[in-house]
Every structure is written in C-alpha cells, then in structure tokens.
Design a protein around this motif. Sequence first.
Motif, short mmCIF file in Angstrom:
data_model
loop_
_atom_site.label_atom_id
_atom_site.label_comp_id
_atom_site.label_asym_id
_atom_site.label_seq_id
_atom_site.Cartn_x
_atom_site.Cartn_y
_atom_site.Cartn_z
N UNK A 1 0.84 -1.20 0.00
CA UNK A 1 0.00 0.00 0.00
C UNK A 1 0.88 1.25 0.00
N UNK A 2 1.92 1.26 0.82
CA UNK A 2 2.82 2.41 0.87
C UNK A 2 3.57 2.58 -0.45
N UNK A 3 4.01 1.46 -1.03
CA UNK A 3 4.72 1.52 -2.30
C UNK A 3 3.82 2.08 -3.39
N UNK A 4 2.59 1.62 -3.44
CA UNK A 4 1.66 2.11 -4.47
C UNK A 4 1.37 3.59 -4.29
N UNK A 5 1.24 4.04 -3.04
CA UNK A 5 1.00 5.45 -2.80
C UNK A 5 2.19 6.28 -3.28
N UNK A 6 3.40 5.84 -2.96
CA UNK A 6 4.59 6.57 -3.42
C UNK A 6 4.68 6.59 -4.93
N UNK A 7 4.38 5.47 -5.56
CA UNK A 7 4.45 5.40 -7.02
C UNK A 7 3.44 6.36 -7.65
#
Length: 89
Positions: free
Chosen positions: A73-79
């Motif tokens: 979830x954090x990775x997708x938000x950053x992306x």
Amino acid sequence: MPPPAHYRLRAIRLYKELHRLGREYPDPSYDFHGKLRRAFEKNRNLEDPEKIERAFALGEYVKNETLALYSLRKYRWLRRSYHPQDDPR
C-alpha cells in the motif's frame, strides 16, 4: 514441552502485535479485530504442543502477510505520487 505459561505469554504477545497491525487495516468492512479475537478464542483450549505450534505458525504467517499488504500500500502510494500518469484507475 515448554511450560503452559510460556505458551500464554507467547500468545498474548502475538495477539497484541496482530491487534496493533489491525488498526490500520485498509478494509473496514473486513472486521479484522473480530476475526482475530474469534481465532484466538477458538484455539484457547489447545493442549497438544504440535497443534499449539501450528497455531502460532499460522499467526506469524498472518502477521507477515499483513505487513506485506501495508508495504505494498505504501509503495503504491509513493508510485502514484511520483508518477500520476501511470495510475490505472
């Protein structure tokens, strides 16, 4: 066989860790805390050390999978924040 107090402390520690992780669960309709409590209540009368260890292994697996879900979830938000044009929505 470890003493029953050892299992109790280990179960309490695992329950607390999972409960803290459940606070941030992304889907509020899933009822993470309710399912967690029912799972621990279901296994509270286990006496066979092998079954107890299997229950602990399942709890650790759930903990690791929940942590992986949060990381994704954090990775997708950053992306999305750096590449808004790649957003599939």
